[in-house]
Design a protein around this motif. Structure first.
Motif, PDB file in Angstrom:
ATOM      1  N   LEU A 119       0.807  -1.224   0.000  1.00 14.62           N
ATOM      2  CA  LEU A 119       0.000   0.000   0.000  1.00 14.62           C
ATOM      3  C   LEU A 119       0.838   1.272   0.000  1.00 14.62           C
ATOM      4  N   ALA A 120       2.158   1.120   0.096  1.00 15.22           N
ATOM      5  CA  ALA A 120       3.028   2.292   0.281  1.00 15.22           C
ATOM      6  C   ALA A 120       2.899   3.281  -0.873  1.00 15.22           C
ATOM      7  N   GLU A 121       2.923   2.790  -2.105  1.00 13.69           N
ATOM      8  CA  GLU A 121       2.862   3.703  -3.254  1.00 13.69           C
ATOM      9  C   GLU A 121       1.538   4.446  -3.287  1.00 13.69           C
ATOM     10  N   SER A 122       0.437   3.737  -3.019  1.00  6.75           N
ATOM     11  CA  SER A 122      -0.879   4.376  -3.014  1.00  6.75           C
ATOM     12  C   SER A 122      -1.003   5.393  -1.880  1.00  6.75           C
ATOM     13  N   GLU A 123      -0.459   5.058  -0.703  1.00  5.75           N
ATOM     14  CA  GLU A 123      -0.530   5.982   0.436  1.00  5.75           C
ATOM     15  C   GLU A 123       0.242   7.267   0.155  1.00  5.75           C
ATOM     16  N   LEU A 124       1.418   7.142  -0.445  1.00  9.58           N
ATOM     17  CA  LEU A 124       2.253   8.323  -0.687  1.00  9.58           C
ATOM     18  C   LEU A 124       1.789   9.122  -1.904  1.00  9.58           C
ATOM     19  N   PHE A 125       1.496   8.429  -3.005  1.00 13.47           N
ATOM     20  CA  PHE A 125       1.220   9.130  -4.258  1.00 13.47           C
ATOM     21  C   PHE A 125      -0.249   9.110  -4.667  1.00 13.47           C
TER      22      PHE A 125
END
Length: 456
Positions: free
Chosen positions: A206-212
């Motif tokens: 989920l890191a990419e979705s959370e950040l970007f």
């Protein structure tokens, strides 16, 4: 300008025994001397930066003054000097009324250090009031006055106006996020958002979705467009705590954002732009992580423009008493009927401890002491400290932690096995998985788990 000190001593004290001989004009001090007899009738210390109250030998006038002073909310910083064999009444009144106190006889060097700590840094000019207000706004949550801490504040004020990335290092509980907020509030972005991100708490998938962020339809549950944390921080500051917890793949994507200030939401067709200042923090040695190939060296050099090292509490012991009293005042109002105070011996116990949990541990210990002390005085028995240092705890085989030892052994084997295979096949996941007789996707997850950049 010399520092103004109001010195109150017993009547008839000789110049050889007066503490004024330690606070010399050539060292930047101007002493106004008073005796308890006249001082108790009408105390006059307006304009003084410090009140040095010497109650040696013990006298009723000093006790009476301390009682009155304890009720004065806007009192002058006070340093009390009391006999080593003092009555309980004098100790209690002096502890309530003073910001710090010492036992007689005293050493000159120790007195000078405590006086400097209470007076603080050099007096600021009136023409810089606007700058001072800005500093106060940014630093109001930062507690301390030791030399190491004063240097930290000086670095914060210098880093605030800059737009360069900041890398904050320090042990757990030292206040890295408070420093990051202070840098933000001291910057031109202070009216804009400050967005903290705990990288260690974001699942890797989920890191990419959370950040970007992500676009509608990017994955099964993406029913609408979602703004990421980078977008929310536009115009302000993005604080990445535990930056080392990001996977190598995510580090590469974040590096591109830092370089170009652009990003593409997951499933999006267009690049977005965000004007963000990045502050990152870690409690690990990133240099070693770079050598271990667990952190990208290009991202490390992008972040390590301005470096701020937050000292652990054991390296600024002079701040322990200030922090303890701060948390006592802050936490004492929540459900506690009477105001509490630290006994001298309890305070000494706090100052002798190494504080592996740093400022966060001080808060926990003081909260526990407030609850456990039945009266208004906190005694050494109410100060419950850890018997071991969690920084040094290791999972070693023993009957009490067999599961932990087994987990560690399996993890160590997996890590070495996976990394050896990947090196053997030059990082090719497919060939390494075939050699291990393992499904490619399952082997790929193991490679990501142990920080091998599968995008390389």
């Amino acid at each position: 300008m010399p520092h103004e000190v109001c010195l109150v001593e017993p009547a008839g004290v000789t110049p050889q025994l007066s503490l004024s001989r330690m606070l010399r004009p050539e060292d930047g001090y101007r002493c106004k001397c008073e005796c308890w007899t006249s001082f108790s009738a009408g105390p006059n210390f307006l304009g003084a930066q410090l009140l040095l109250a010497v109650a040696v030998p013990e006298c009723w006038a000093a006790i009476s003054f301390f009682r009155t002073q304890s009720c004065n909310q806007g009192r002058t910083p006070t340093l009390a000097v009391v006999p080593s064999e003092s009555s309980e009444e004098l100790l209690r009144s002096a502890s309530d009324a003073s910001d710090d106190f010492m036992f007689w006889p005293i050493r000159e060097q120790e007195l000078l250090e405590r006086v400097k700590r209470l007076i603080g840094a050099a007096t600021r000019d009136k023409d810089t009031v606007q700058g001072v207000l800005t500093e106060e706004l940014g630093l109001e949550q930062v507690i301390g006055s030791s030399p190491a801490f004063i240097e930290l504040l000086a670095q914060l004020t210098r880093m605030g106006p800059s737009e360069a990335p900041v890398l904050i290092t320090g042990e757990t509980g030292t206040g890295k996020e408070v420093c990051a907020r202070s840098i933000h509030l001291l910057s031109r972005r202070r009216q804009q958002p400050f967005i903290p991100v705990d990288c260690g708490a974001i699942p890797e998938h989920l890191a990419e979705s959370e950040l970007f962020g992500h676009a509608r339809g990017a994955f099964t549950d993406a029913h609408r467009d979602h703004k990421g944390l980078v977008s929310l921080a536009d115009g302000g500051t993005l604080f990445l705590d535990e930056i080392d917890a990001l996977s190598l793949n995510m580090q590469a994507k974040f590096l591109r954002f830092i370089q170009e200030s652009t990003y593409r939401p997951v499933g999006g067709e267009q690049f977005c732009r965000a004007n963000v200042r990045v502050i990152a923090a870690t409690n690990r040695r990133l240099e070693q992580s770079v050598l271990d190939r667990q952190f990208r060296n290009d991202l490390y050099f992008r972040l390590n423009v301005l470096r701020l090292s937050v000292p652990p509490l054991r390296e600024r012991r002079g701040d322990i008493a200030l922090l303890a009293r701060y948390f006592l005042e802050k936490l004492g109002g929540s459900g506690v009927p009477a105001r509490k105070w630290l006994s001298p011996v309890a305070l000494r116990k706090l100052e002798d401890y190494d504080w592996p949990g740093n400022v966060r541990e001080v808060s926990n210990v003081m909260q526990r002491a407030i609850v456990l002390s039945p009266g208004s005085q906190i005694l050494p028995c109410h100060i419950l400290l850890s018997t071991g240092d969690p920084r040094g705890i290791e999972c070693t085989p023993s009957p009490s932690n067999f599961r932990c030892a087994k987990s560690k052994a399996i993890e160590a084997f997996e890590r070495q096995y996976v990394l050896d295979l990947l090196q053997k096949h030059d990082g090719n996941i497919t060939r390494a998985a075939r050699d291990a007789d393992k499904d490619r996707r399952a082997f790929g997850r193991l490679a990501q788990k142990y920080k091998w950049d599968t995008s390389l």
